[in-house]
Enzyme design. Structure first.
Site, mmCIF file in Angstrom:
data_model
loop_
_atom_site.group_PDB
_atom_site.id
_atom_site.type_symbol
_atom_site.label_atom_id
_atom_site.label_comp_id
_atom_site.label_asym_id
_atom_site.label_seq_id
_atom_site.Cartn_x
_atom_site.Cartn_y
_atom_site.Cartn_z
ATOM 1 N N GLU A 157 0.854 -6.845 -0.862
ATOM 2 C CA GLU A 157 -0.841 -6.765 -0.856
ATOM 3 C C GLU A 157 -1.105 -5.750 -1.090
ATOM 4 O O GLU A 157 -1.175 -4.607 -0.696
ATOM 5 C CB GLU A 157 -0.928 -7.017 1.138
ATOM 6 C CG GLU A 157 -2.851 -7.138 0.893
ATOM 7 C CD GLU A 157 -3.622 -6.107 0.848
ATOM 8 O OE1 GLU A 157 -3.939 -6.195 -0.691
ATOM 9 O OE2 GLU A 157 -3.891 -5.486 1.503
ATOM 10 N N ASN B 59 -5.225 3.723 4.953
ATOM 11 C CA ASN B 59 -6.381 3.465 4.286
ATOM 12 C C ASN B 59 -7.562 2.613 5.897
ATOM 13 O O ASN B 59 -8.584 3.181 6.528
ATOM 14 C CB ASN B 59 -6.101 2.941 3.480
ATOM 15 C CG ASN B 59 -5.904 1.660 2.848
ATOM 16 O OD1 ASN B 59 -4.984 1.254 3.737
ATOM 17 N ND2 ASN B 59 -6.986 0.803 2.435
ATOM 18 N N CYS C 183 -8.219 -2.235 -0.815
ATOM 19 C CA CYS C 183 -8.411 -2.779 -1.741
ATOM 20 C C CYS C 183 -9.468 -3.925 -2.655
ATOM 21 O O CYS C 183 -8.928 -4.136 -3.123
ATOM 22 C CB CYS C 183 -6.981 -4.042 -1.071
ATOM 23 S SG CYS C 183 -6.991 -4.812 0.479
#
Length: 456
Positions: free
Chosen positions: A228, A131, A262
């Protein structure tokens, strides 16, 4: 399965790359380990100068790199250009501050000399997502390299050209051959890499499911691991919020990168006193965004990165509507080439719906009503995730109190959307991960914090 570039705006296969054989991977690890041992003896200021050269090259190749990002995962070109600039700024930050972050820390004891020194661990495996295909790698790799480690990149299979551009970037900056190594390997071989004795640390950005799998392997090998992972970020809109400013921040936070982040604004928890007004304004603002060809300068929202991701999001929306949510905007897959999904708003979101329980990775804003500040905080924390959060209120002391002690998250913003900054640590709690990236916390994740004590 292979590494392949498929244009998300058309579905056209542009390039493909086979997986590396086990023998080639083994040889690459041997070269990487030799390069890292030599690099560990290079003074930190020289390592920092190499990273400064990476920043210069990023700006020199600005347009080409941005177009590669847009071609591979559909990010609008304006956002891709910003991502390249952010990478350059991040490199400059660590080139300026890396030596200070790694400076020995003298401790006064009864001994002749006592201090803490920060020594490299060795090779760090970076398992990276699609992303933010440049920034996620830069923010993990650059501090590890300045600390004297080598980096093995296992990038997402749909962004191979970004991976190759990064490898070429570090080589052109003068880093030793093999110090930053790109590996086109499948998921199974990634697990073997974590187990390999030449690998001493792992950093992963990705799903919570992937994080659990990698953490289990790393834990069995007693290896440092930074994760993460996913997020379902709450944005608390209190009754005294500046609504025009709040709506704008929520739209940016929700639609950046087509919502594929996220730290995107995934749950708008709105005080019932302003819920109707907020909803009307949010629907109008999201309805005005331009969805279209990502290479076009005026596009606000491009396609989603892969067909399966688009279909999964559409299924989450459909199941939420079936469970009782209303959809005043969007919610239908358009009949056009490519993997587009419209800006969508869901209201009446409640427990039991995918929109409440799951991470929505796309341009879908979910509105949940709350009757009080206390209820809003409770709903915000009613999730397995704990990455980012935001609070909107004119009372700054109130907002700071909620951000500081009320919300269970690694990043809490007041009157702004959540974003990363090299000057501040980045990471989450609960199922959103362990460890921190960026600032001095990030560079010290992959070092041996060594005590040295000398007696006269």
């Amino acid at each position: 399965m292979q590494f392949a570039t498929i244009n998300p705006a058309s579905g056209e296969l542009l390039r493909s790359y086979p997986f590396l054989s086990a023998d080639r991977v083994d040889a690459a690890l041997t070269r990487a380990r030799d390069a890292q041992l030599a690099w560990s003896r290079v003074p930190v200021p020289e390592r920092a100068r190499a990273v400064a050269e990476v920043a210069r090259l990023l700006r020199d190749r600005h347009r080409r790199l941005a177009e590669t990002v847009t071609m591979e995962m559909g990010k609008p070109i304006g956002e891709a250009l910003f991502e390249v600039e952010k990478c350059a700024s991040g490199c400059e930050y660590y080139s300026r501050n890396g030596a200070g972050f790694l400076r020995d820390q003298v401790v006064e004891t009864e001994s002749h000399k006592s201090y803490v020194t920060f020594q490299p661990l060795g090779l760090v495996l970076a398992i990276m997502p699609w992303n933010f295909p440049l920034w996620q790698v830069i923010r993990a790799a650059v501090p590890a390299l300045i600390a004297g480690n080598g980096v093995l990149l296992k990038h997402a299979p749909n962004v191979p050209c970004c991976a190759l551009e990064l490898k070429d970037l570090f080589a052109a900056a003068g880093l030793p051959e093999g110090l930053f190594t790109n590996l086109f390997v499948d998921v199974g071989m990634a697990g073997d890499l974590v187990r390999d004795s030449r690998v001493q640390g792992v950093t992963l950005t990705g799903s919570t499911r992937a994080g659990r799998q990698v953490a289990a392997i790393a834990g069995s090998q007693i290896k440092t691991c930074v994760l993460e992972l996913g997020g379902s970020d709450p944005y608390l809109v209190l009754e005294d919020a500046d609504l025009p400013r709040t709506v704008e921040a929520c739209v940016i936070g929700r639609l950046l990168n087509a919502g594929q982040s996220c730290i995107a604004a995934k749950r708008m928890i709105v005080h019932e006193a302003v819920a109707d007004e907020f909803t009307e304004a949010l629907v109008a603002r999201m309805g005005a965004v331009r969805v279209g060809e990502p290479m076009a300068e005026m596009t606000d929202v491009g396609p989603l990165a892969r067909e399966d991701l688009r279909d999964h999001l559409a299924g989450q929306v459909a199941r939420s509507i079936e469970a009782g949510a209303a959809c005043p905007l969007g919610g239908k897959v358009p009949d056009v080439p490519g993997w587009y999904y419209p800006a969508t708003v869901l209201t009446g979101v409640a427990p039991g719906m995918p929109a409440y329980e799951e991470e929505m990775f796309g341009p879908v804003a979910c509105i949940i009503r709350a009757g009080s500040e206390e209820e809003a905080v409770r709903i915000a924390n009613d999730t397995d995730y704990g990455l980012g959060a935001a609070v909107f209120t004119r009372d700054l002391e109130r907002g700071e109190r909620i951000a500081r002690t009320g919300i269970e998250a690694g990043l809490c913003f007041v009157n702004d959307f959540v974003k990363s900054d090299p000057r501040l640590p980045f990471g989450g709690v609960k199922s959103s991960g362990v460890g921190r990236e960026l600032t001095h916390f990030g560079i010290q994740e992959f070092v041996n914090v060594k005590t040295v004590q000398v007696e006269a």
